[in-house]
Design a protein around this motif. Structure first.
Motif, PDB file in Angstrom:
ATOM      1  N   ARG A 131      -4.074  -6.378   8.523  1.00  0.00           N
ATOM      2  CA  ARG A 131      -3.269  -7.315   7.698  1.00  0.00           C
ATOM      3  C   ARG A 131      -2.252  -6.047   6.725  1.00  0.00           C
ATOM      4  O   ARG A 131      -1.081  -5.966   7.148  1.00  0.00           O
ATOM      5  N   ASP A 132      -2.706  -5.271   5.944  1.00  0.00           N
ATOM      6  CA  ASP A 132      -1.761  -4.214   5.253  1.00  0.00           C
ATOM      7  C   ASP A 132      -1.474  -3.342   6.358  1.00  0.00           C
ATOM      8  O   ASP A 132      -0.177  -2.918   6.101  1.00  0.00           O
TER       9      ASP A 132
ATOM     10  N   LEU B 263      -6.267 -13.477   3.957  1.00  0.00           N
ATOM     11  CA  LEU B 263      -5.251 -13.210   2.854  1.00  0.00           C
ATOM     12  C   LEU B 263      -4.582 -14.612   2.526  1.00  0.00           C
ATOM     13  O   LEU B 263      -4.085 -15.297   3.226  1.00  0.00           O
TER      14      LEU B 263
ATOM     15  N   HIS C  85      -9.544 -14.221   0.598  1.00  0.00           N
ATOM     16  CA  HIS C  85      -8.826 -13.350  -0.338  1.00  0.00           C
ATOM     17  C   HIS C  85      -7.713 -13.870  -0.898  1.00  0.00           C
ATOM     18  O   HIS C  85      -6.696 -13.813  -0.051  1.00  0.00           O
TER      19      HIS C  85
ATOM     20  N   PHE D 192      -4.645 -13.890  -4.161  1.00  0.00           N
ATOM     21  CA  PHE D 192      -4.019 -12.822  -4.991  1.00  0.00           C
ATOM     22  C   PHE D 192      -2.663 -13.475  -5.729  1.00  0.00           C
ATOM     23  O   PHE D 192      -2.158 -14.285  -5.325  1.00  0.00           O
TER      24      PHE D 192
ATOM     25  N   SER E  53      -7.479 -10.739  -5.884  1.00  0.00           N
ATOM     26  CA  SER E  53      -7.015  -9.229  -6.425  1.00  0.00           C
ATOM     27  C   SER E  53      -5.987  -9.846  -7.554  1.00  0.00           C
ATOM     28  O   SER E  53      -4.888 -10.550  -7.084  1.00  0.00           O
TER      29      SER E  53
ATOM     30  N   GLU F 169      -2.750  -8.503  -8.164  1.00  0.00           N
ATOM     31  CA  GLU F 169      -1.529  -7.665  -7.673  1.00  0.00           C
ATOM     32  C   GLU F 169      -1.041  -6.709  -8.709  1.00  0.00           C
ATOM     33  O   GLU F 169      -0.753  -7.161  -9.686  1.00  0.00           O
TER      34      GLU F 169
ATOM     35  N   ASN G  20     -10.804  -7.337  -6.693  1.00  0.00           N
ATOM     36  CA  ASN G  20     -10.428  -6.028  -6.118  1.00  0.00           C
ATOM     37  C   ASN G  20      -9.340  -5.785  -6.957  1.00  0.00           C
ATOM     38  O   ASN G  20      -8.298  -6.471  -7.364  1.00  0.00           O
TER      39      ASN G  20
ATOM     40  N   PRO H 195      -6.125  -3.649  -7.232  1.00  0.00           N
ATOM     41  CA  PRO H 195      -4.931  -3.076  -6.424  1.00  0.00           C
ATOM     42  C   PRO H 195      -4.118  -1.783  -7.032  1.00  0.00           C
ATOM     43  O   PRO H 195      -3.652  -2.197  -8.025  1.00  0.00           O
TER      44      PRO H 195
ATOM     45  N   THR I 211      -1.139  -1.091  -6.206  1.00  0.00           N
ATOM     46  CA  THR I 211      -0.050  -1.656  -5.360  1.00  0.00           C
ATOM     47  C   THR I 211       1.047  -0.892  -5.047  1.00  0.00           C
ATOM     48  O   THR I 211       1.404  -0.813  -3.916  1.00  0.00           O
TER      49      THR I 211
ATOM     50  N   HIS J 119      -8.058  -0.940  -3.801  1.00  0.00           N
ATOM     51  CA  HIS J 119      -7.336  -1.002  -2.866  1.00  0.00           C
ATOM     52  C   HIS J 119      -6.150  -0.155  -3.242  1.00  0.00           C
ATOM     53  O   HIS J 119      -5.073  -0.560  -4.176  1.00  0.00           O
TER      54      HIS J 119
ATOM     55  N   HIS K 103      -2.665   2.411  -2.455  1.00  0.00           N
ATOM     56  CA  HIS K 103      -1.626   2.845  -1.749  1.00  0.00           C
ATOM     57  C   HIS K 103      -1.286   4.106  -1.889  1.00  0.00           C
ATOM     58  O   HIS K 103      -1.451   4.829  -2.993  1.00  0.00           O
TER      59      HIS K 103
HETATM   60  O1  KIV Z   1      -1.252  -3.726  -2.300  1.00  0.00           O
HETATM   61  C1  KIV Z   1      -1.552  -4.905  -2.779  1.00  0.00           C
HETATM   62  O2  KIV Z   1      -1.608  -5.228  -3.862  1.00  0.00           O
HETATM   63  C2  KIV Z   1      -1.978  -5.894  -1.833  1.00  0.00           C
HETATM   64  C3  KIV Z   1      -2.691  -7.178  -2.139  1.00  0.00           C
HETATM   65  C4  KIV Z   1      -2.669  -8.468  -1.429  1.00  0.00           C
HETATM   66  C5  KIV Z   1      -4.375  -6.721  -2.405  1.00  0.00           C
HETATM   67  O3  KIV Z   1      -2.077  -5.612  -0.332  1.00  0.00           O
END
Ligand code: KIV
Ligand code: ZN
Length: 515
Positions: free
Chosen positions: A13-14, A73, A97, A99, A139, A141, A167, A169, A171, A202, A204
């Motif tokens: 997904r991501d 998602l 999931h 968000f 989540s 976000e 969750n 994130p 982001t 989660h 990045h």
């Molecule tokens: O990075 C993010 O916030 C996401 C959410 C959909 C969990 O990928």
């Protein structure tokens, strides 16, 4: 007893949101099977409302996966939640999931909603998802840039509404490790019903801190980490699964939790994802890079020979590196072939599939004396690639390349039952072969990436080629393997062209409305 650290993989997904990393349905199923073999707890298979292609891919993963939980998602809107529920329905264990963004910058500029409206929508979305499954994750976000009081209010409300996992994130990859760990600690302390949900993270990698931030969160009580193979993901990617898992295992003296991952499946998973997406792994990448366990300096080599632990904190074999062991050869029989593939976790659905893979193995063994595990894995991958959607098939290829002469290629392709031949000159033999193929197909596709790597060592090694093509905004990757790299290149080019013919249109999540 230690707590379990839940591994939630979002490669499909991501990870797929990395520009150029889009995968076909069959590719997603192949990766999902490998994730299940690795004993990943939760597989986020996609974003079913994003497109029909995504919906079908999530559904196929849900049909194929029996042990891991399959997750879809959904934005906090009715259609997304309903589509996600429908797509994951075939899976024995399923999660939705949902968000919605909670940071001031996202609420004001993207959603154009007030905090109260966002809170109300979040609760509604969780309740709607609970109508389909007990396993609901929520989540907020951009939690990493949200106001703490509002975040606490939202999380308390969604837990009360039935979210089993919350969750957090980061982001945009903005947080620093001490800050992100502190955020998890504060949330767990301040939210009255925090003990009724698993806290997940989660992260990045925009500042290169996704793994550090996730680990800091785990040290502060997070018990689920969302991550991807090779750290694939939007922009600079997500936290790398292999780094999280091996950090927690190697430093079990510091972490009071453990994963149930079969770490010997990590390198095969990394290779599979790199091959399918065409995103190669840098040689110095932790755990899965080609140099991750290589010692160059004499002092280090000497130390390792005397006692491995002088310079190694992990064993290469524990993460699935095999020592290019010769496993089979020209005289190996069908049973030995079948048995070795079984040991590698590869089984055939039909006798016919086994027979055709065995024939390929014999052809390869004629060209290459020693067949390694990596060769067998590539052989089966290629088998799958060709089985997928063969609109164009390579019948023959002849190239002429010599000093002082312009390289020349002659190609014959089978297209829809008929054979077509063309020849062309090029800057090199691969260029000439691609031009000849294009002379037949007239694809109009633009070549974005061409990369060759060797599957094993030695000059008789198979070359593995990845080609990335773009046409009308659609980007696809093709792979091919052969002991002759020009043939491998032609196969990869045709594999990509076949995908351009067959693959359904995919809507990138970014092209969707925020709510
Ligand atoms: O990075 C993010 O916030 C996401 C959410 C959909 C969990 O990928
Ligand atoms: Zn993300």
């Amino acid at each position: 007893m230690n707590d379990q650290l839940i591994i939630f993989d979002t490669t499909l997904r991501d990870g797929e949101q990395s520009p150029g990393a889009s995968m076909t349905r069959e590719e997603k199923v192949r990766i999902a099977r490998q994730l299940e073999r690795m004993r990943v707890d939760i597989i986020e298979a996609g974003f079913p409302a994003a497109s029909n292609g995504d919906f079908e891919a999530v559904k196929s993963v849900a049909e194929a996966i029996r042990e891991s939980t399959v997750c879809g998602l959904a934005r906090a809107v009715e259609r997304d939640i309903d589509r996600a529920a429908e797509a994951i329905r075939p899976a024995p264990r399923r999660r939705i999931h949902t968000f919605i963004a909670t940071s001031p910058i996202h609420m004001q500029n993207k959603l154009r909603m007030t905090p109260d409206q966002v809170l109300e929508r979040a609760v509604w979305a969780v309740q709607r998802a609970r109508e389909y499954t007990d396993d609901v994750e929520f989540s907020p976000e951009d939690a990493g840039r949200s106001e703490i009081d509002f975040l606490c209010r939202v999380l308390e409300a969604v837990i009360a509404a039935g979210a089993r996992t919350v969750n957090i994130p980061d982001t945009v990859g903005y947080n620093l490790p001490h800050q992100f760990g502190g955020l998890i600690k504060t949330l767990r302390e301040r939210i009255p019903n925090a003990d009724q949900a698993v806290f997940s993270v989660h992260c990045h990698n925009d500042l290169g801190l996704a793994v550090a931030n996730s680990l800091s969160a785990v040290l502060n009580g997070a018990r689920q980490v969302e991550c991807t193979i090779n750290g694939l993901g939007e922009r600079a990617g997500n936290a790398a699964l292999e780094e999280i898992v091996m950090a927690v295992r190697t430093r079990r003296d510091l972490f009071s939790c453990e994963t149930q991952i079969d770490t010997t499946q990590i390198v095969p998973a990394s290779r599979l994802v790199a091959g399918i997406t065409g995103f190669p792994v840098q040689p110095n990448k932790a755990i899965v890079g080609a140099n991750a366990f290589a010692h160059e300096s004499g002092i280090h080599q000497d130390g390792v020979i005397k006692k491995r632990e002088t310079y190694e904190i992990m064993r290469a074999e524990d993460v699935g590196w095999t020592a290019n062991r010769m496993v089979l050869g020209k005289h190996s029989g069908r049973n030995a072939f079948k048995q070795r593939l079984k040991e590698l976790g590869i089984e055939f659905k039909t006798e016919q599939e086994l027979n055709s893979a065995f024939e390929r193995f014999k052809d390869l063994a004629d060209k290459k004396h020693e067949i390694f595990d990596e060769d067998l894995q590539a052989l089966v991958t290629v088998e799958n690639l060709e089985a997928e959607n063969e609109h164009y098939r390579l019948v023959s290829l002849r190239v002429c390349s010599q000093t002082g002469e312009t390289p020349h290629a002659e190609v014959t392709l089978a297209v829809d039952g008929g054979e077509h031949a063309r020849s062309a000159d090029g800057g090199g033999p691969v260029d000439a072969a691609f031009r000849a193929i294009d002379g037949i197909i007239g694809s109009g596709a633009q070549l974005l990436l061409y990369s060759v790597s060797n599957i094993t060592s030695g000059t008789d090694a198979q070359g593995e080629v990845t080609v990335r093509l773009e046409r009308g905004g659609r980007i696809v990757n093709g792979q091919g393997a052969d002991t002759d790299i020009v043939i491998a290149s032609a196969k990869a080019y045709l594999n990509a062209l076949n995908k351009l013919v067959g693959a359904p249109e995919r809507t990138h999540p970014q092209a969707m409305q925020p709510i």
